[in-house]
Design an enzyme around this catalytic site. Structure first.
Site: not given
Ligand code: NDP
Length: 497
Positions: A195, A270, A304, A400
Site C-alpha cells: 500500500k 522504519e 527520515c 521531527e
Molecule cells: P504516515 O505515517 O501517516 O504515513 C505513512 C504510510 O502509512 C502511508 O502509506 C499512510 O497512508 C499509511 N497509514 C496511515 N495511517 C495508517 C494506519 N492507521 N494503518 C496503516 N497504515 C497507515 O505519515 P504522514 O504521511 O501522515 O506524515 C506525517 C509525519 O510523519 C511527517 O510530518 C513526518 O514527521 C513523519 N514521516 C516520517 C517518515 C519517515 O521516513 N520516517 C515518512 C513520512 C512521514 P496514507 O497514504 O493514507 O497517508
C-alpha cells in the site's frame, strides 16, 4: 515531442501513465477499485491535480491478499522457481527500472515534489540497485546442520520465506521504498501486497506491471493504493498477512505494532528521527557545513534521517551559522522539473502548515530564525531555514519537523555533546565531523543510532543495514539483516531409528 501537464513539459509516456484510469494492481492485472472510489493526486510544486488514483478499501486489500496467498501456495509457479531463477527475475526488474529511469524520475517529481536530478540519481538509481543487490541473495540463503548430542538423530535448519508480506510506505521516497521493501521480500521467496502513500501511488503501480513483464508470476506483487486508515489498516489486520513492513511516522508505527500484536504478526518499523549531527572545532569546516546543509535541505528536509539537530563547538559556532545562512540564501527553490531548481516543495498543504507552525513557534520562544528566499505563487513550498539561539528542550530541537529547517545548538566539550545528542526519543542516524580519530571512535561507540556517519552524511547502500534505535523503529531495511526479516528458521529433525 513533449506534452505539457499544466506549466511544465512532461514526456509522453509519463503523461500517458498519469492519464491511465485509476486502478489497483492485483493478480497481475490493473483493475478499478471495487468501490469505484478515487483520490486526486496533486503536483506539490503547483498544487494542481496531475492524476487520479484508485482509493482501495478493505475489499480490495482482501482481494490482493487472496492473490498473494494463492501465489504463495507450495505448488505455485513462484514457489516452484529455483533460487537462481528467482534471482534472475529480480535482476530483470532492476534492469526494467533503469531502462525507464528518466520517466520514473519525472513521475517522482510530479507525485512527490522531488527535484529531477536527485530523483533520477538517487531515488530511481537506488531502487534499481536494491533489486540488483538482492538478486544475488536467493542462491545464498542457507541453513545449517546442528551438532546434536542425541544419538541416531540428524538436525538441520532451513530458512523459509515468512509468507505474505504487507508493505506500507510513505510519500517521501515512493519508488525507492519499493526497492527497500519488495526486493528483499521477493529474494526471500515471499509474496507482497504493497500500500503506497495515497499522495504518491504512480511509481509503485508501474513497477508492479514491469515486474510481471520481467517474469514475476501474477499475484506475487500486488499494489493497492488507498488511505492509511482504510487500506493500510485492513492490511495490518488481515489474518492471512504474515508480516508488516512499514516506513512512516512514529505515531502510525506504534498503532501498527499494537494492532499487529493481536495476531503476533511479524513487524519491521522504519520510523521518524531527530538526528544529531556534531561539528567539532577541528573539523574541515567547509566540508562539514556543506555536508550538513546538504543533509537537511535535500528533498526539503523530508527524509527520515535528516540531520535536523546540529551541535557546533562554541569556538566555531558563529562562523558555521553564518555559512549555513549563506547556503540557505543561495538555494534556488522552484519546480523540480526546472533544471535550475535546488529546493523543491513539501508534499502537501498540511506538511507546509506543520513546518511553518514549527518555525513560528521557535521564533515566539525567542530563537533566531533565518529564512531563505520564498517561492512566489502556488505550490507547497517552505524556504530553507536556519534556527539558532535555541535550547535543547524547544520543539524545534526535539520534534521531527520534516521540512528544510535546521536547528543549530552550541556545545563546549565532548562528553557534554554526546550526552545531549543522545537525549532524544529517536535514534535513526547521527553524524560527527572531526579530524581526531579518537574522538571519532569515542563518538561512534557512544551514539545510540542505527547509522553513524563520520565526516559525511546521507549515503545509503543496498548492502548496509538501515533502521532505528528506540522510537525510530525496529528491524532493518537493506543488507543481509533486511533479508533475515523476511525469513523464518525451521529445525528439521530426522530420526534414523
Ligand atoms: P504516515 O505515517 O501517516 O504515513 C505513512 C504510510 O502509512 C502511508 O502509506 C499512510 O497512508 C499509511 N497509514 C496511515 N495511517 C495508517 C494506519 N492507521 N494503518 C496503516 N497504515 C497507515 O505519515 P504522514 O504521511 O501522515 O506524515 C506525517 C509525519 O510523519 C511527517 O510530518 C513526518 O514527521 C513523519 N514521516 C516520517 C517518515 C519517515 O521516513 N520516517 C515518512 C513520512 C512521514 P496514507 O497514504 O493514507 O497517508
Amino acid at each position: 515531442m513533449t506534452l505539457s501537464v499544466e506549466t511544465h513539459a512532461v514526456s509522453p509516456s509519463v503523461a500517458a501513465r498519469l492519464d491511465l484510469p485509476p486502478h489497483v494492481f492485483v493478480d497481475g492485472q490493473a483493475l478499478p477499485a471495487l468501490s469505484g472510489r478515487t483520490i486526486p493526486v496533486l503536483d506539490p510544486a503547483s498544487g494542481r491535480r496531475i492524476g487520479t488514483a484508485a482509493c482501495g478499501d478493505p475489499a480490495d486489500v482482501d482481494r490482493a491478499v487472496q492473490a498473494a496467498t494463492r501465489a504463495f501456495d507450495p505448488a505455485s509457479p513462484w514457489r516452484a522457481m529455483t533460487p537462481l531463477e528467482r534471482g534472475k527475475v529480480l535482476h530483470r526488474i532492476g534492469d526494467a527500472v533503469l531502462e525507464r529511469a528518466d520517466e520514473f524520475a519525472e513521475l517522482e517529481v510530479l507525485d512527490a515534489g522531488k527535484v529531477r536530478g536527485a530523483a533520477r540519481g538517487i531515488d530511481v538509481d537506488f531502487a534499481a540497485r536494491c533489486f540488483h543487490y538482492f538478486a544475488g541473495w536467493p542462491t545464498k540463503i542457507v541453513g545449517s546442520t546442528v551438532p546434536t548430542s542425541h544419538p541416531g538423530v540428524h538436525i538441520a535448519t532451513e530458512k523459509d520465506p515468512v509468507g505474505v508480506v504487507g508493505a506500507i510506505t510513505a510519500w517521501n521516497f515512493p519508488l525507492l521504498l519499493c526497492g527497500w521493501k519488495i526486493a528483499p521480500a521477493l529474494a526471500a521467496g515471499c509474496t507482497v501486497v504493497l500500500k503506497p502513500s495515497e499522495e504518491t501511488p504512480h511509481s509503485a503501480l508501474w513497477l508492479a506491471e514491469l515486474a510481471v513483464e520481467a517474469g514475476l508470476p501474477a499475484g506475487v506483487l500486488n499494489v493497492v493504493p488507498g488511505r492509511g486508515q482504510e487500506a493500510g489498516q485492513a492490511l495490518v489486520d488481515h489474518a492471512d498477512v504474515d508480516k508488516i513492513t512499514f516506513t512512516g511516522s512514529t505515531a502510525v508505527g506504534k498503532e501498527i505494532a499494537r494492532r499487529a500484536a493481536d495476531q503476533v504478526k511479524r513487524v519491521t518499523l522504519e520510523l521518524g528521527g531527530k538526528s544529531a549531527n556534531i561539528i567539532f572545532a577541528d573539523a574541515d569546516l567547509d566540508a562539514a557545513v556543506e555536508g550538513s546543509a546538504g543533509g537537511i535541505f535535500w528533498h526539503s528536509g523530508q527524509t527520515c534521517s535528516a540531520p535536523s539537530r546540529l551541535f557546533v563547538h562554541r569556538s566555531v559556532h558563529d562562523r558555521v551559522v553564518e555559512k549555513l545562512r549563506a547556503i540557505a540564501d543561495d538555494l534556488r527553490p522552484g519546480h523540480g522539473l526546472d533544471e535550475t531548481t535546488e529546493l523543491g516543495p513539501l508534499v502537501n498543504e498540511s506538511q507546509q502548515r506543520k513546518v511553518a507552525g514549527h518555525v513560528r513557534l521557535a521564533r515566539e520562544q525567542g530563537a533566531s530564525v533565518h529564512v531563505g528566499p520564498a517561492v512566489p505563487g502556488e505550490g507547497f513550498f517552505h524556504p530553507a531555514t536556519v534556527i539558532s539561539d535555541a535550547r535543547d528542550d524547544m520543539a524545534c530541537a526535539t520534534e521531527e519537523i520534516f521540512g528544510p529547517v535546521l536547528t543549530v545548538l552550541p556545545f563546549d566539550d565532548v562528553d557534554e555533546v554526546l550526552r545531549r545528542a543522545d537525549a532524544s526519543e529517536y535514534g535513526l542516524a547521527a553524524g560527527i565531523w572531526t579530524r581526531d580519530v579518537s574522538i571519532a571512535h569515542r563518538a561512534t561507540r557512544a551514539l545510540r543510532a542505527g547509522t553513524v556517519y563520520v565526516n559525511g552524511w546521507g549515503l545509503t547502500d543496498p548492502a548496509a543495514p538501515f533502521g532505528g534505535y528506540r522510537q525510530s523503529g525496529y528491524g532493518r531495511d537493506l543488507g543481509p539483516d533486511a533479508l533475515e526479516g523476511y525469513l523464518e528458521t525451521k529445525s528439521v529433525w530426522t530420526f534414523h531409528g
